[in-house]
Design a protein around this motif. Structure first.
Motif, PDB file in Angstrom:
ATOM      1  N   VAL A  34      54.165  44.601 -25.452  1.00  0.00           N
ATOM      2  CA  VAL A  34      54.773  45.498 -24.473  1.00  0.00           C
ATOM      3  C   VAL A  34      53.700  46.022 -23.530  1.00  0.00           C
ATOM      4  CG1 VAL A  34      56.026  47.670 -24.148  1.00  0.00           C
ATOM      5  CG2 VAL A  34      56.585  46.182 -26.082  1.00  0.00           C
ATOM      6  N   ARG A  35      54.054  46.092 -22.258  1.00  0.00           N
ATOM      7  CA  ARG A  35      53.167  46.688 -21.263  1.00  0.00           C
ATOM      8  C   ARG A  35      53.876  47.842 -20.568  1.00  0.00           C
ATOM      9  NH1 ARG A  35      48.702  42.982 -18.911  1.00  0.00           N
ATOM     10  NH2 ARG A  35      48.474  41.432 -20.569  1.00  0.00           N
ATOM     11  N   VAL A  36      53.111  48.856 -20.211  1.00  0.00           N
ATOM     12  CA  VAL A  36      53.593  49.987 -19.425  1.00  0.00           C
ATOM     13  C   VAL A  36      52.777  50.026 -18.146  1.00  0.00           C
ATOM     14  CG1 VAL A  36      53.883  52.484 -19.305  1.00  0.00           C
ATOM     15  CG2 VAL A  36      54.310  51.279 -21.464  1.00  0.00           C
ATOM     16  N   ASP A  37      53.446  49.968 -17.014  1.00  0.00           N
ATOM     17  CA  ASP A  37      52.763  49.885 -15.710  1.00  0.00           C
ATOM     18  C   ASP A  37      51.761  48.728 -15.678  1.00  0.00           C
ATOM     19  OD1 ASP A  37      54.173  52.088 -14.777  1.00  0.00           O
ATOM     20  OD2 ASP A  37      52.627  53.511 -15.437  1.00  0.00           O
ATOM     21  N   GLY A  38      52.145  47.625 -16.339  1.00  0.00           N
ATOM     22  CA  GLY A  38      51.311  46.430 -16.312  1.00  0.00           C
ATOM     23  C   GLY A  38      50.182  46.405 -17.311  1.00  0.00           C
ATOM     24  N   GLN A  39      49.966  47.497 -18.056  1.00  0.00           N
ATOM     25  CA  GLN A  39      48.876  47.573 -19.032  1.00  0.00           C
ATOM     26  C   GLN A  39      49.433  47.570 -20.449  1.00  0.00           C
ATOM     27  OE1 GLN A  39      45.635  47.490 -17.939  1.00  0.00           O
ATOM     28  NE2 GLN A  39      46.578  47.261 -15.908  1.00  0.00           N
ATOM     29  N   ARG A  40      48.788  46.821 -21.333  1.00  0.00           N
ATOM     30  CA  ARG A  40      49.241  46.814 -22.731  1.00  0.00           C
ATOM     31  C   ARG A  40      49.206  48.218 -23.292  1.00  0.00           C
ATOM     32  NH1 ARG A  40      47.785  41.267 -25.854  1.00  0.00           N
ATOM     33  NH2 ARG A  40      49.079  42.346 -27.376  1.00  0.00           N
ATOM     34  N   CYS A  41      50.241  48.552 -24.053  1.00  0.00           N
ATOM     35  CA  CYS A  41      50.379  49.915 -24.580  1.00  0.00           C
ATOM     36  C   CYS A  41      50.892  49.841 -26.004  1.00  0.00           C
ATOM     37  CB  CYS A  41      51.345  50.713 -23.701  1.00  0.00           C
ATOM     38  SG  CYS A  41      51.654  52.397 -24.292  1.00  0.00           S
ATOM     39  N   LEU A  42      50.200  50.509 -26.911  1.00  0.00           N
ATOM     40  CA  LEU A  42      50.619  50.562 -28.306  1.00  0.00           C
ATOM     41  C   LEU A  42      50.577  52.018 -28.770  1.00  0.00           C
ATOM     42  CD1 LEU A  42      51.517  48.757 -30.664  1.00  0.00           C
ATOM     43  CD2 LEU A  42      49.139  48.722 -31.416  1.00  0.00           C
ATOM     44  N   PRO A  43      51.671  52.761 -28.580  1.00  0.00           N
ATOM     45  CA  PRO A  43      51.705  54.170 -28.991  1.00  0.00           C
ATOM     46  C   PRO A  43      51.862  54.290 -30.501  1.00  0.00           C
ATOM     47  CG  PRO A  43      53.835  53.511 -28.168  1.00  0.00           C
ATOM     48  CD  PRO A  43      52.938  52.322 -27.981  1.00  0.00           C
ATOM     49  N   ARG A  44      51.689  55.485 -30.997  1.00  0.00           N
ATOM     50  CA  ARG A  44      51.966  55.731 -32.420  1.00  0.00           C
ATOM     51  C   ARG A  44      53.447  55.927 -32.656  1.00  0.00           C
ATOM     52  NH1 ARG A  44      48.872  60.406 -35.068  1.00  0.00           N
ATOM     53  NH2 ARG A  44      49.845  59.454 -36.889  1.00  0.00           N
ATOM     54  N   ALA A  45      54.148  56.548 -31.687  1.00  0.00           N
ATOM     55  CA  ALA A  45      55.580  56.796 -31.848  1.00  0.00           C
ATOM     56  C   ALA A  45      56.251  56.771 -30.486  1.00  0.00           C
ATOM     57  CB  ALA A  45      55.819  58.151 -32.531  1.00  0.00           C
ATOM     58  N   VAL A  46      57.508  56.383 -30.476  1.00  0.00           N
ATOM     59  CA  VAL A  46      58.312  56.378 -29.259  1.00  0.00           C
ATOM     60  C   VAL A  46      59.608  57.112 -29.539  1.00  0.00           C
ATOM     61  CG1 VAL A  46      59.529  54.949 -27.577  1.00  0.00           C
ATOM     62  CG2 VAL A  46      57.324  54.201 -28.467  1.00  0.00           C
ATOM     63  N   VAL A  47      59.993  57.974 -28.606  1.00  0.00           N
ATOM     64  CA  VAL A  47      61.245  58.724 -28.715  1.00  0.00           C
ATOM     65  C   VAL A  47      62.166  58.263 -27.582  1.00  0.00           C
ATOM     66  CG1 VAL A  47      62.310  61.008 -28.734  1.00  0.00           C
ATOM     67  CG2 VAL A  47      60.023  60.700 -29.687  1.00  0.00           C
ATOM     68  N   PRO A  48      63.086  57.340 -27.842  1.00  0.00           N
ATOM     69  CA  PRO A  48      64.013  56.924 -26.782  1.00  0.00           C
ATOM     70  C   PRO A  48      64.960  58.073 -26.442  1.00  0.00           C
ATOM     71  CG  PRO A  48      64.042  55.404 -28.658  1.00  0.00           C
ATOM     72  CD  PRO A  48      63.353  56.647 -29.101  1.00  0.00           C
ATOM     73  N   ARG A  49      65.249  58.246 -25.159  1.00  0.00           N
ATOM     74  CA  ARG A  49      66.169  59.300 -24.735  1.00  0.00           C
ATOM     75  C   ARG A  49      67.086  58.764 -23.642  1.00  0.00           C
ATOM     76  NH1 ARG A  49      67.687  63.306 -27.350  1.00  0.00           N
ATOM     77  NH2 ARG A  49      68.152  64.383 -25.430  1.00  0.00           N
ATOM     78  N   GLY A  50      68.399  58.809 -23.879  1.00  0.00           N
ATOM     79  CA  GLY A  50      69.372  58.483 -22.858  1.00  0.00           C
ATOM     80  C   GLY A  50      69.243  57.089 -22.292  1.00  0.00           C
ATOM     81  N   VAL A  51      69.018  56.095 -23.138  1.00  0.00           N
ATOM     82  CA  VAL A  51      68.843  54.732 -22.638  1.00  0.00           C
ATOM     83  C   VAL A  51      70.073  53.867 -22.942  1.00  0.00           C
ATOM     84  CG1 VAL A  51      66.330  54.719 -22.598  1.00  0.00           C
ATOM     85  CG2 VAL A  51      67.497  54.184 -24.725  1.00  0.00           C
TER      86      VAL A  51
END
Length: 298
Positions: A34-51
């Motif tokens: 997964v990339r965010v703004d074109g840069q690889r991103c590996l967070p510790r946690a993701v909170v989806p909201r309203g998707v």
């Protein structure tokens, strides 16, 4: 969103707000990432909201992150069940949680009136199974009118023909309860509100609906609370809003929302804090050192 970010920072988490259009899933000879703004991103946690709307794509993104050890709160499985009203009703019914009688159907010229005749012959409603905020909810005086509506050809919208839910209008239509529950194994009540539709309407989440806190008489609606708790537990939902209505003298689940509104204007950061606490619970035994990210619609 600001409430979640503020509470998370107060509790010592680094945060980032991300919209679905900033996120991309890449599949190549090295695998997938997964990339965010074109840069690889590996967070510790993701909170989806309203998707709700981009959920099919966001589910792929979240599954990729999850396979890399990222915590998703609420879980992808629970959110996926809640994203489709037919899936929700099936899961709850199999778990013995009461729901309104429901028919799932694809609208079109092949629909027959006999399909609808297992429901009462008056006061029916149809709604998109993947809709939100009462979009597309339509009420009909009788079975024939509902059939006529469903049998008409429906134009493609964004390449998708929505499957529909058909249900009787609940006997207490116009008044229901939103119960916010947190904690999967041992769910607890975070907030309960009674919602009253505007005059001459039956949909309780309209902009001019009346919303009342139930804190002072929560012991008087034990059946509502019980059904909501059972629903959250059956779905493994660590944080969510369960909509409950009275039908023929019994509390039944209308639907379940994996990313309910946080009512900041009424309850401050209380609901956001409960959500962030579930994220912290998920992270307690984790060894990742990446930032916590939040994924949300505009």
């Amino acid at each position: 969103h600001n409430a979640i970010l503020s509470v998370a920072r107060e509790l010592g988490l680094e945060t980032r707000f991300v919209t679905p259009s900033q996120v991309s899933l890449h599949i190549d000879e090295t695998g997938e990432h997964v990339r965010v703004d074109g840069q690889r991103c590996l967070p510790r946690a993701v909170v989806p909201r309203g998707v709700n709307r981009p959920w099919p794509m966001m589910k792929h993104v979240l599954e990729c992150w999850y396979s890399d050890g990222v915590h998703i709160v609420p879980s992808i499985t629970a959110a996926d069940i809640c994203a489709d009203k037919i899936t929700t009703s099936r899961a709850l019914s199999r778990a013995g949680v009461p729901v309104l009688p429901t028919i799932g159907i694809v609208p079109g010229t092949g629909v027959t009136i006999e399909t609808l005749q297992t429901l009462p012959d008056s006061d029916l409603l149809t709604k998109p199974a993947r809709g939100s905020k009462a979009r597309g909810v339509t009420r009909f005086a009788n079975t024939y009118d509902a059939y006529d509506h469903l049998a008409q050809s429906h134009g493609l919208q964004d390449g998708i023909v929505d499957h529909q839910v058909v249900q009787p209008v609940a006997s207490s239509a116009g008044v229901d309860y939103r119960v916010v529950v947190a904690g999967a194994l041992h769910p607890r009540i975070v907030a309960v509100t009674r919602r009253i539709a505007p005059k001459d309407d039956f949909i309780t989440n309209r902009p001019h609906a009346t919303v009342e806190d139930c804190d002072e008489y929560i012991d008087q609606i034990n059946d509502v609370i019980d059904v909501a708790m059972r629903a959250a537990q059956a779905l493994g939902l660590v944080f969510g809003g369960v909509d409950v209505i009275m039908h023929n003298g019994h509390a039944v689940v209308l639907e379940v929302n994996a990313w309910p509104g946080l009512a900041v204007q009424h309850r401050g950061d209380a609901l956001a804090r409960a959500l962030v606490e579930e994220v912290i619970n998920a992270l307690q035994n984790d060894t990742h050192t990446h930032d916590t990210a939040q994924l949300s619609r505009h």
